[in-house]
Scaffold this active site. Sequence first.
Site, PDB file in Angstrom:
ATOM      1  N   TYR A  15       2.143  14.778  -6.652  1.00  0.00           N
ATOM      2  CA  TYR A  15       1.823  14.221  -5.336  1.00  0.00           C
ATOM      3  C   TYR A  15       2.895  14.511  -4.290  1.00  0.00           C
ATOM      4  CZ  TYR A  15      -1.597  11.702  -8.084  1.00  0.00           C
ATOM      5  OH  TYR A  15      -2.631  11.395  -8.925  1.00  0.00           O
ATOM      6  N   HIS A  20      -1.104  12.370   1.608  1.00  0.00           N
ATOM      7  CA  HIS A  20      -1.200  10.962   1.216  1.00  0.00           C
ATOM      8  C   HIS A  20       0.172  10.345   0.990  1.00  0.00           C
ATOM      9  CE1 HIS A  20      -4.324   8.106   0.616  1.00  0.00           C
ATOM     10  NE2 HIS A  20      -4.313   8.041  -0.700  1.00  0.00           N
ATOM     11  N   PHE A  64       1.307   3.300  -7.703  1.00  0.00           N
ATOM     12  CA  PHE A  64       0.285   4.204  -7.191  1.00  0.00           C
ATOM     13  C   PHE A  64      -0.392   3.544  -5.994  1.00  0.00           C
ATOM     14  CE2 PHE A  64       0.931   6.167 -11.291  1.00  0.00           C
ATOM     15  CZ  PHE A  64       0.929   7.512 -10.962  1.00  0.00           C
ATOM     16  N   ASN A  66      -3.361   2.797  -4.950  1.00  0.00           N
ATOM     17  CA  ASN A  66      -4.435   1.806  -5.005  1.00  0.00           C
ATOM     18  C   ASN A  66      -3.985   0.411  -5.419  1.00  0.00           C
ATOM     19  OD1 ASN A  66      -5.919   4.026  -4.333  1.00  0.00           O
ATOM     20  ND2 ASN A  66      -7.103   4.090  -6.220  1.00  0.00           N
ATOM     21  N   ASN A 112      -7.358   3.112   0.575  1.00  0.00           N
ATOM     22  CA  ASN A 112      -7.250   2.260  -0.611  1.00  0.00           C
ATOM     23  C   ASN A 112      -5.934   1.497  -0.696  1.00  0.00           C
ATOM     24  OD1 ASN A 112      -9.819   2.925  -1.501  1.00  0.00           O
ATOM     25  ND2 ASN A 112      -9.088   4.655  -2.705  1.00  0.00           N
TER      26      ASN A 112
END
Length: 187
Positions: A15, A20, A64, A66, A112
């Site tokens: 990532y 994001h 993470f 979410n 999210n």
Amino acid sequence: MKYLIVGLGNIGPAYHNTRHNIGFTILDAFAEASNVFFEDGRYGTTCTVKLKGRTLILLKPSTFMNLSGMAVRYWMNKEKIELENLLILVDDIALPFGTLRLKPRGSDAGHNGLRNIQDVLGHNNYNRLRFGVGDNFSRGGQVDYVLGRWTDEESLSLPARVDKAVEIVKSFCLAGLQTTMNQYNNK
């Protein structure tokens, strides 16, 4: 006075340098410029920056995206951070690339990470700095887009926009929300 500055993102090399993870990128730049280093802690990595009599706790959640709310709630409680001194740094596909918008509240807009923070806190009345990543994706391609890496053109402009985001965070802590919004929004 203490502040909790939370950069949203996902942990792990897959990532790194994705749209994001712009929250992580901003905090990394802030920490580097302040000559401090992140240390592993519960629900994330943190470091502390002293800024003109204020203490800024920079947090990169390890939960993470979410489940970001767990880390936010834990560190707010642990450090006794007032809600008005919480700032979430987040990517936003509704804004053109590099656009920065500071807001005192708002919906999760389908994000999210923001949705989970809202669910855990029980409201959406928390400050957020939205970093525009654009919406250059085809129908159904949103997930791949936000988890994708910056284009070459975006990568050239990114450092200046990240520096501006760090400037906004500092202003938020020193001058307050309203003054910072007046100075930086619509720029």
